[in-house]
Design a protein around this motif. Structure first.
Motif, short mmCIF file in Angstrom:
data_model
loop_
_atom_site.label_atom_id
_atom_site.label_comp_id
_atom_site.label_asym_id
_atom_site.label_seq_id
_atom_site.Cartn_x
_atom_site.Cartn_y
_atom_site.Cartn_z
N ALA A 77 -99.72 21.73 26.79
CA ALA A 77 -99.54 20.43 26.13
C ALA A 77 -99.40 20.59 24.62
CB ALA A 77 -100.70 19.50 26.46
N VAL A 78 -100.33 21.34 24.00
CA VAL A 78 -100.26 21.54 22.55
C VAL A 78 -99.03 22.36 22.19
CG1 VAL A 78 -101.42 22.51 20.54
CG2 VAL A 78 -102.76 21.34 22.28
N GLY A 79 -98.75 23.39 22.98
CA GLY A 79 -97.58 24.21 22.71
C GLY A 79 -96.29 23.42 22.75
N SER A 175 -105.23 15.64 18.86
CA SER A 175 -106.36 15.06 19.58
C SER A 175 -106.79 15.96 20.73
CB SER A 175 -105.99 13.66 20.11
OG SER A 175 -104.96 13.73 21.08
N ILE A 176 -105.83 16.59 21.39
CA ILE A 176 -106.15 17.55 22.47
C ILE A 176 -106.88 18.75 21.89
CG2 ILE A 176 -105.18 19.13 24.17
CD1 ILE A 176 -102.94 17.14 24.63
N SER A 177 -106.39 19.23 20.72
CA SER A 177 -107.02 20.38 20.07
C SER A 177 -108.47 20.10 19.72
CB SER A 177 -106.25 20.76 18.80
OG SER A 177 -104.94 21.14 19.11
N LYS A 178 -108.75 18.88 19.32
CA LYS A 178 -110.13 18.53 18.96
C LYS A 178 -110.97 18.26 20.20
CE LYS A 178 -112.84 15.82 15.74
NZ LYS A 178 -112.84 14.94 14.55
N GLY A 190 -101.15 31.46 22.50
CA GLY A 190 -100.61 30.75 23.66
C GLY A 190 -99.65 29.65 23.26
N TYR A 191 -99.98 28.89 22.19
CA TYR A 191 -99.09 27.83 21.72
C TYR A 191 -97.73 28.40 21.31
CZ TYR A 191 -103.62 25.42 21.06
OH TYR A 191 -104.87 24.88 21.23
N ASN A 192 -97.76 29.48 20.53
CA ASN A 192 -96.52 30.08 20.06
C ASN A 192 -95.71 30.67 21.21
OD1 ASN A 192 -96.17 30.24 16.94
ND2 ASN A 192 -98.35 30.59 17.26
N LEU A 193 -96.41 31.19 22.20
CA LEU A 193 -95.72 31.77 23.36
C LEU A 193 -94.97 30.69 24.14
CD1 LEU A 193 -95.53 34.66 24.41
CD2 LEU A 193 -97.35 34.11 26.05
N VAL A 194 -95.57 29.51 24.25
CA VAL A 194 -94.91 28.37 24.91
C VAL A 194 -93.63 28.01 24.17
CG1 VAL A 194 -95.10 25.92 25.45
CG2 VAL A 194 -97.02 27.43 25.95
#
Length: 424
Positions: A77-79, A175-178, A190-194
């Protein structure tokens, strides 16, 4: 000021600087197709975050978390929202509009975050919060009306729409990160890989994977956005967001668009239009209005199905993001939170250490600043700052699934005696 607070504000200062330079960096990269730009940005971001993960020695976290469905969904989701849609939208828009406009529209995410907060972060929204959102977007609406001195050019309106979508995605991702607590270095990788998994096929499909322009400004843009923004900043920003109150965090970010305008005017000779300044002032006014709300009544949303507590609940998870205590780490991991309440010491006599220990479990632990040493002095000091605690208060904290923690606090409420705390 508490050591944890100092660390949080140092990260905030760094985040403000990088956030101010980010739209300018995208503008510098507009000499190449935006699909080329975002592809190489994702490559550099993935490499940088991988090195960070290896240096911190947290690759094992990523392997273990891949077995956690919640973690995988949070990473994806964040990615997608923050590293893919945001990069795509900013890369596209800055090919057609200035860094100044990009900065003021993109920063509306700070007031969007307030609206999203109750649903994901579980932070309360008040009438002042909603009034601030209304003011911020009303000013933006004024600039969309044609034929006035502060109207945005009609040609820029489609890109304003793109940037608003990007801003909402950023607010949702933040908001998900927090909300979900996982080790940051492995998460940022993982975010960058997405993002790379999306942009590499896109660059190949559009035949824009070759870097045909290698001017200093283009190379600097790729290195800054990929290495500093999506690599280092990706880590420090989320760390800061977890440490600093959402209200303080959002208020501080008001200065970012104006720093961007100043740098653009001095170094890029781009004049700040009245409409851009008005939008920036409107967003600033919206967030400042939100700060009129009293914060001493607790900041955590309680389910409407529950009875009213005689105390206020505070989310103090930020104090423990770098905890060395294995019990807190395990109960925080994923969607766990650390909630806290203030009890008047004179009325807390029935709440003994044995009773609290008996109420704890592997998935939900209870502890205090009086009977336990689970929290360090720095963590306790940071929590007291958040909650406005004094010497006459005893802090009671619970770490685990928020619903389970609130069940324990309801038992404490009955044990101590409803309404006898009287601390607010």
């Amino acid at each position: 000021m508490n050591r944890i607070s100092l660390y949080g504000y140092a990260l905030l200062a760094f985040s403000l600087l990088v956030g101010s330079l980010m739209p300018i960096a995208y503008s510098l990269g507009s000499a190449i197709p935006f699909t080329t730009l975002i592809f190489y940005v994702s490559v550099v971001g993935t490499i940088t975050s991988f090195v960070m993960m290896m240096v911190k020695g947290t690759a094992s976290h990523l392997k273990n978390f891949l077995k956690d469905r919640t973690f995988v969904l949070a990473i994806v989701a964040v990615g997608l929202f923050q590293y893919t849609i945001e990069s795509f939208g900013l890369g596209y828009a800055t090919h057609y509009v200035t860094a100044d406009l990009t900065a003021v529209i993109f920063r509306t995410w700070t007031i969007m975050l307030v609206v999203i907060a109750p649903f994901i972060i579980k932070e309360k929204v008040t009438k002042w919060d909603m009034l601030g959102v209304l003011v911020g977007f009303s000013v933006l609406a004024v600039t969309l009306i044609g034929g006035t001195a502060v109207s945005l050019p009609v040609t820029e309106l489609p890109f304003v729409a793109v940037l608003l979508v990007v801003a909402f995605g950023d607010a949702f991702a933040n908001s998900i990160s927090k909300r979900y607590n996982y080790e940051l270095a492995s998460s940022v990788f993982g975010y960058n890989l997405v993002a790379l998994a999306v942009f590499a096929p896109l660059a190949l499909f559009t035949n824009t994977w070759r870097l045909t322009v290698t001017t200093p400004s283009v190379i600097l843009s790729i290195l800054f956005i990929g290495g500093i923004f999506f690599g280092v900043f990706g880590y420090t920003f989320i760390e800061c967001l977890r440490l600093i109150k959402t209200s303080v965090f959002s208020t501080s970010y008001l200065i970012v668009p104006f720093i961007t305008m100043l740098i653009s005017a001095v170094f890029l000779h781009v004049p700040a239009l009245p409409s851009y300044i008005l939008i920036g002032v409107g967003v600033a006014a919206g967030v400042l209005i939100q700060r009129l709300n009293k914060k001493s009544t607790g900041n955590f949303v309680v389910s409407k199905k529950r009875k009213e507590y005689s105390f206020s609940l505070f989310d103090v998870t930020g104090a423990f993001i770098n905890t060395k205590n294995p019990e807190i780490y395990q109960t925080m991991k994923g969607g766990g939170r650390v909630l806290a309440i203030n009890l008047d010491r004179e009325n807390a006599g029935a709440l003994t250490k044995d009773r609290l220990d008996g109420m704890s479990s592997e998935s939900c632990i209870l502890f205090t600043d009086r009977y336990h040493t689970i929290a360090s002095q720095s963590e306790i000091g940071f929590i007291r700052e958040i909650m406005g605690s004094t010497d006459r208060h005893m802090l009671v904290m619970g770490s685990g699934n928020p619903e389970n923690v609130m069940d324990k606090f309801a038992q404490i409420d009955e044990l101590v005696g409803n309404g006898r705390q009287g601390i607010f």
